[in-house]
Structure formats: structure tokens, C-alpha cells
Design a protein around this motif. Structure first.
Motif, PDB file in Angstrom:
ATOM      1  N   ASP A 166       0.803  -1.205   0.000  1.00 33.24           N
ATOM      2  CA  ASP A 166       0.000   0.000   0.000  1.00 33.24           C
ATOM      3  C   ASP A 166       0.841   1.261   0.000  1.00 33.24           C
ATOM      4  OD1 ASP A 166       0.878  -0.620   2.606  1.00 33.24           O
ATOM      5  OD2 ASP A 166      -0.703   0.614   3.495  1.00 33.24           O
ATOM      6  N   ILE A 167       2.147   1.113   0.206  1.00 32.97           N
ATOM      7  CA  ILE A 167       3.061   2.257   0.193  1.00 32.97           C
ATOM      8  C   ILE A 167       3.617   2.437  -1.213  1.00 32.97           C
ATOM      9  CG2 ILE A 167       5.347   3.038   0.955  1.00 32.97           C
ATOM     10  CD1 ILE A 167       4.733   2.003   3.679  1.00 32.97           C
ATOM     11  N   LEU A 168       3.794   3.689  -1.608  1.00 35.70           N
ATOM     12  CA  LEU A 168       4.431   4.008  -2.877  1.00 35.70           C
ATOM     13  C   LEU A 168       5.545   5.005  -2.607  1.00 35.70           C
ATOM     14  CD1 LEU A 168       4.560   4.039  -6.026  1.00 35.70           C
ATOM     15  CD2 LEU A 168       2.880   5.909  -5.945  1.00 35.70           C
ATOM     16  N   VAL A 169       6.715   4.764  -3.175  1.00 32.68           N
ATOM     17  CA  VAL A 169       7.832   5.703  -3.075  1.00 32.68           C
ATOM     18  C   VAL A 169       8.137   6.215  -4.479  1.00 32.68           C
ATOM     19  CG1 VAL A 169      10.215   6.071  -2.369  1.00 32.68           C
ATOM     20  CG2 VAL A 169       8.773   4.464  -1.094  1.00 32.68           C
ATOM     21  N   ALA A 210      16.825  -2.568  -1.939  1.00 27.84           N
ATOM     22  CA  ALA A 210      16.246  -2.918  -0.652  1.00 27.84           C
ATOM     23  C   ALA A 210      14.732  -2.699  -0.657  1.00 27.84           C
ATOM     24  CB  ALA A 210      16.897  -2.094   0.454  1.00 27.84           C
ATOM     25  N   LEU A 211      14.279  -1.599  -1.254  1.00 31.70           N
ATOM     26  CA  LEU A 211      12.838  -1.352  -1.341  1.00 31.70           C
ATOM     27  C   LEU A 211      12.156  -2.409  -2.208  1.00 31.70           C
ATOM     28  CD1 LEU A 211      12.814   2.541  -1.709  1.00 31.70           C
ATOM     29  CD2 LEU A 211      11.995   1.219   0.255  1.00 31.70           C
ATOM     30  N   ALA A 212      12.813  -2.794  -3.289  1.00 31.74           N
ATOM     31  CA  ALA A 212      12.253  -3.840  -4.145  1.00 31.74           C
ATOM     32  C   ALA A 212      12.155  -5.158  -3.388  1.00 31.74           C
ATOM     33  CB  ALA A 212      13.100  -4.001  -5.405  1.00 31.74           C
ATOM     34  N   ALA A 213      13.175  -5.462  -2.596  1.00 28.49           N
ATOM     35  CA  ALA A 213      13.149  -6.685  -1.800  1.00 28.49           C
ATOM     36  C   ALA A 213      12.026  -6.649  -0.770  1.00 28.49           C
ATOM     37  CB  ALA A 213      14.496  -6.884  -1.106  1.00 28.49           C
ATOM     38  N   ASP A 214      11.702  -5.454  -0.288  1.00 28.92           N
ATOM     39  CA  ASP A 214      10.590  -5.284   0.651  1.00 28.92           C
ATOM     40  C   ASP A 214       9.238  -5.236  -0.057  1.00 28.92           C
ATOM     41  OD1 ASP A 214      12.414  -5.133   2.708  1.00 28.92           O
ATOM     42  OD2 ASP A 214      12.278  -2.960   2.962  1.00 28.92           O
ATOM     43  N   LYS A 215       9.263  -5.374  -1.387  1.00 29.49           N
ATOM     44  CA  LYS A 215       8.049  -5.336  -2.202  1.00 29.49           C
ATOM     45  C   LYS A 215       7.320  -3.989  -2.103  1.00 29.49           C
ATOM     46  CE  LYS A 215       7.150 -10.351  -2.202  1.00 29.49           C
ATOM     47  NZ  LYS A 215       8.515 -10.583  -2.543  1.00 29.49           N
ATOM     48  N   VAL A 216       8.096  -2.915  -2.036  1.00 26.95           N
ATOM     49  CA  VAL A 216       7.541  -1.570  -2.027  1.00 26.95           C
ATOM     50  C   VAL A 216       7.502  -1.051  -3.465  1.00 26.95           C
ATOM     51  CG1 VAL A 216       7.876   0.814  -1.272  1.00 26.95           C
ATOM     52  CG2 VAL A 216       8.393  -1.070   0.286  1.00 26.95           C
ATOM     53  N   PRO A 217       6.327  -0.734  -4.009  1.00 27.34           N
ATOM     54  CA  PRO A 217       6.265  -0.183  -5.362  1.00 27.34           C
ATOM     55  C   PRO A 217       6.985   1.167  -5.435  1.00 27.34           C
ATOM     56  CG  PRO A 217       4.091  -0.902  -4.620  1.00 27.34           C
ATOM     57  CD  PRO A 217       4.985  -0.911  -3.427  1.00 27.34           C
ATOM     58  N   MET A 218       7.625   1.409  -6.567  1.00 36.56           N
ATOM     59  CA  MET A 218       8.367   2.653  -6.779  1.00 36.56           C
ATOM     60  C   MET A 218       8.029   3.244  -8.137  1.00 36.56           C
ATOM     61  SD  MET A 218      12.123   1.579  -5.282  1.00 36.56           S
ATOM     62  CE  MET A 218      12.045  -0.115  -5.901  1.00 36.56           C
ATOM     63  N   ALA A 219       8.166   4.557  -8.239  1.00 30.87           N
ATOM     64  CA  ALA A 219       7.889   5.269  -9.485  1.00 30.87           C
ATOM     65  C   ALA A 219       8.860   6.432  -9.604  1.00 30.87           C
ATOM     66  CB  ALA A 219       6.445   5.767  -9.513  1.00 30.87           C
ATOM     67  N   ILE A 220       8.844   7.062 -10.770  1.00 29.86           N
ATOM     68  CA  ILE A 220       9.636   8.272 -11.016  1.00 29.86           C
ATOM     69  C   ILE A 220       8.692   9.373 -11.460  1.00 29.86           C
ATOM     70  CG2 ILE A 220      11.274   9.340 -12.624  1.00 29.86           C
ATOM     71  CD1 ILE A 220      12.952   6.840 -12.504  1.00 29.86           C
ATOM     72  N   ALA A 221       8.905  10.580 -10.918  1.00 29.98           N
ATOM     73  CA  ALA A 221       8.188  11.781 -11.365  1.00 29.98           C
ATOM     74  C   ALA A 221       9.244  12.859 -11.565  1.00 29.98           C
ATOM     75  CB  ALA A 221       7.152  12.221 -10.341  1.00 29.98           C
ATOM     76  N   THR A 222       9.437  13.299 -12.789  1.00 31.56           N
ATOM     77  CA  THR A 222      10.597  14.128 -13.109  1.00 31.56           C
ATOM     78  C   THR A 222      10.302  15.130 -14.216  1.00 31.56           C
ATOM     79  OG1 THR A 222      12.899  14.022 -13.908  1.00 31.56           O
ATOM     80  CG2 THR A 222      11.380  12.363 -14.741  1.00 31.56           C
ATOM     81  N   ARG A 268      -0.173   7.499   1.898  1.00 26.82           N
ATOM     82  CA  ARG A 268       0.795   6.398   1.917  1.00 26.82           C
ATOM     83  C   ARG A 268       1.840   6.542   0.811  1.00 26.82           C
ATOM     84  NH1 ARG A 268       1.520   3.632   6.140  1.00 26.82           N
ATOM     85  NH2 ARG A 268       1.534   1.538   5.232  1.00 26.82           N
ATOM     86  N   THR A 269       1.945   7.740   0.251  1.00 29.92           N
ATOM     87  CA  THR A 269       2.877   7.970  -0.854  1.00 29.92           C
ATOM     88  C   THR A 269       3.960   8.960  -0.434  1.00 29.92           C
ATOM     89  OG1 THR A 269       1.185   7.537  -2.529  1.00 29.92           O
ATOM     90  CG2 THR A 269       3.107   8.822  -3.222  1.00 29.92           C
ATOM     91  N   PHE A 270       5.202   8.583  -0.661  1.00 31.87           N
ATOM     92  CA  PHE A 270       6.352   9.428  -0.388  1.00 31.87           C
ATOM     93  C   PHE A 270       6.889   9.987  -1.706  1.00 31.87           C
ATOM     94  CE2 PHE A 270       6.291   6.372   3.085  1.00 31.87           C
ATOM     95  CZ  PHE A 270       6.486   7.173   4.200  1.00 31.87           C
ATOM     96  N   MET A 271       7.115  11.291  -1.753  1.00 32.94           N
ATOM     97  CA  MET A 271       7.782  11.919  -2.891  1.00 32.94           C
ATOM     98  C   MET A 271       9.175  12.318  -2.441  1.00 32.94           C
ATOM     99  SD  MET A 271       7.796  12.994  -6.031  1.00 32.94           S
ATOM    100  CE  MET A 271       9.359  13.600  -6.706  1.00 32.94           C
ATOM    101  N   VAL A 272      10.186  11.711  -3.050  1.00 36.66           N
ATOM    102  CA  VAL A 272      11.573  11.928  -2.653  1.00 36.66           C
ATOM    103  C   VAL A 272      12.244  12.821  -3.704  1.00 36.66           C
ATOM    104  CG1 VAL A 272      13.750  10.821  -2.029  1.00 36.66           C
ATOM    105  CG2 VAL A 272      11.572   9.618  -1.635  1.00 36.66           C
ATOM    106  N   GLY A 273      12.706  14.000  -3.283  1.00 38.57           N
ATOM    107  CA  GLY A 273      13.291  14.916  -4.255  1.00 38.57           C
ATOM    108  C   GLY A 273      14.251  15.900  -3.629  1.00 38.57           C
ATOM    109  N   ASP A 274      14.935  16.626  -4.498  1.00 35.73           N
ATOM    110  CA  ASP A 274      15.990  17.536  -4.034  1.00 35.73           C
ATOM    111  C   ASP A 274      15.646  19.006  -4.198  1.00 35.73           C
ATOM    112  OD1 ASP A 274      16.298  17.063  -6.973  1.00 35.73           O
ATOM    113  OD2 ASP A 274      17.891  18.548  -6.735  1.00 35.73           O
ATOM    114  N   THR A 275      14.469  19.322  -4.754  1.00 36.09           N
ATOM    115  CA  THR A 275      14.142  20.718  -5.013  1.00 36.09           C
ATOM    116  C   THR A 275      12.808  21.112  -4.380  1.00 36.09           C
ATOM    117  OG1 THR A 275      12.887  20.367  -7.068  1.00 36.09           O
ATOM    118  CG2 THR A 275      15.307  20.553  -7.258  1.00 36.09           C
ATOM    119  N   SER A 276      12.619  22.425  -4.276  1.00 34.67           N
ATOM    120  CA  SER A 276      11.338  22.935  -3.789  1.00 34.67           C
ATOM    121  C   SER A 276      10.208  22.538  -4.716  1.00 34.67           C
ATOM    122  CB  SER A 276      11.410  24.465  -3.663  1.00 34.67           C
ATOM    123  OG  SER A 276      11.749  25.062  -4.898  1.00 34.67           O
ATOM    124  N   PHE A 277      10.502  22.350  -6.006  1.00 32.41           N
ATOM    125  CA  PHE A 277       9.464  21.923  -6.961  1.00 32.41           C
ATOM    126  C   PHE A 277       8.917  20.546  -6.574  1.00 32.41           C
ATOM    127  CE2 PHE A 277      12.919  23.938  -9.663  1.00 32.41           C
ATOM    128  CZ  PHE A 277      12.464  25.224  -9.459  1.00 32.41           C
TER     129      PHE A 277
END
Length: 223
Positions: free
Chosen positions: A6-9, A104-116, A167-176
């Protein structure tokens, strides 16, 4: 560990997963000069990384641009980047800990995506270069979305994962990136190794700041 389906990174690309500032700066300078305009300062180009190219160009121009000139600069930027990728010494390295954290996230079966703000062609080039094909369920780019901080990219990624904004984390380096997370109701995690400073990340809505990729695992696993 137990599956966290149910978590998305969601990861930004440039400045978060890969260090591409040297390439972006060189290509943006070439695009402006090719259109007969003075090249923006390197520091200003660096700060624009993460935006859709047309938005970045408008911001960097510092004055109104006609549609024809805007299109010329954007096309020049994309062409310069394409040619740069063909060079034998082209390099967009992963930041330390990125590969291990994805694995490690893949091994934990955590779905991942890219938004760029990077083009889909550029994202696929990064994925191919670093053999990341098995990690992402959704690739959201300017090719079919409004730019950051419009929430559509995160909304599409969440739909693909079948999860909610809480349940969704957005991981990024900018204010955008942090404003994107805020606009989509998601949890913004700012990284301090990218192109905006920590104060900007916090002011734009970051829930947490991390200085190492490994810290992200702790956050996700405790969610």
C-alpha cells in the motif's frame, strides 16, 4: 519483512537519483547560445533543474519569449542532450546509496515510481545506463503531464500503484518536488545532496530531510 504494497515511493531523477547538473548546464548554455542569446549563469541553470524544459527556459530567459524562440531553445536543449548521450564519456552517475536503496525497497516489495522534469527518453536512458529496469512501476515525465508542481504526475503514479496520497512518499531535491508532494497531498522527503538547499526544501513543504539514502529505508519501513 512484511509486504508494504500500500506504500508508494516516488523519486525525482536529476539531483535525487543521478547527478546530471554538469550535463544540464552544458546543454542549456548551448541552447541559449544557439538561439543567439546570452547563456544563463550556471547557478541559475542549476536551480532550474527539475522543471519542465519550457518552464525552465522561460524562467532562465528573464524576459518574455515569443513561442517560436521558446520552441527553438527547448528543441536546442533536447538536441544537445541527445547528442551528449552519444558521446563515449557521457556520464550521469547515481548518487551514493541509490542503487542499494532501490534494491532494498524492491526486496521489501515496495512499489516505486519516477516523477521528473526529465524527458521520457532521458529517463529511459538513465534506467538503461544503470540497469534499473526492474524497479519502477510508473515513469511520469513532461511528455504526457503538466510540469511540477502540478499534482498530475503523482496522481498517475498513485493510480498505477493503487494507493493513497497519505501512503505515498515523494523523494526529491528541489522545492518543486516538495510543492508537488504538497499539492498531491503526499509526504515530501527532501534530500540534501541535490540542487536546492535545506531551508528551501523545508519552506516548500518537506516533511523530513535526509542526508543519506539509507535514511529513506528507515522512514518507509516505519510507515
Amino acid at each position: 519483512m512484511a509486504e508494504k504494497a500500500d506504500i508508494l515511493v516516488v523519486f525525482d531523477c536529476d539531483g535525487t537519483l543521478v547527478d546530471s547538473a554538469h550535463n544540464v548546464i552544458a546543454c542549456m548554455r548551448a541552447a541559449f547560445e544557439g538561439a543567439g542569446l546570452p547563456a544563463p549563469q550556471d547557478t541559475e541553470i542549476r536551480r532550474s533543474i527539475g522543471l519542465n524544459p519550457d518552464v525552465a527556459v522561460r524562467m532562465l530567459a528573464g524576459r518574455p519569449l515569443g513561442d517560436g524562440l521558446l520552441e527553438q531553445i527547448v528543441a536546442g536543449y533536447k538536441s544537445a542532450f541527445f547528442q551528449r548521450r552519444l558521446q563515449a564519456d557521457h556520464h550521469e552517475p547515481l548518487f551514493p546509496g541509490a542503487r542499494e536503496t532501490l534494491a532494498a525497497l524492491a526486496a521489501d516489495k515496495v512499489p516505486m515510481a519516477i516523477a521528473t522534469g526529465k524527458s521520457l527518453r532521458g529517463v529511459n536512458a538513465v534506467i538503461t545506463q544503470h540497469s534499473l529496469q526492474d524497479y519502477f512501476i510508473s515513469l511520469q515525465t513532461p511528455d504526457h503531464n503538466p510540469g511540477k508542481p502540478h499534482p498530475q504526475m503523482l496522481e498517475k503514479a498513485m493510480a498505477a500503484a493503487g494507493t493513497t496520497s497519505a501512503r505515498t512518499f515523494m523523494v526529491g531535491d528541489t522545492s518543486f518536488d516538495m510543492m508537488l508532494a504538497k499539492n498531491a497531498g503526499c509526504r515530501g522527503i527532501g534530500v540534501n545532496w541535490g540542487y536546492h538547499d535545506e531551508a528551501e526544501l523545508l519552506e516548500s513543504g518537506a516533511e523530513r530531510l535526509i542526508g543519506r539514502f539509507e535514511e529513506l529505508l528507515e522512514i518507509v519501513r516505519s510507515a
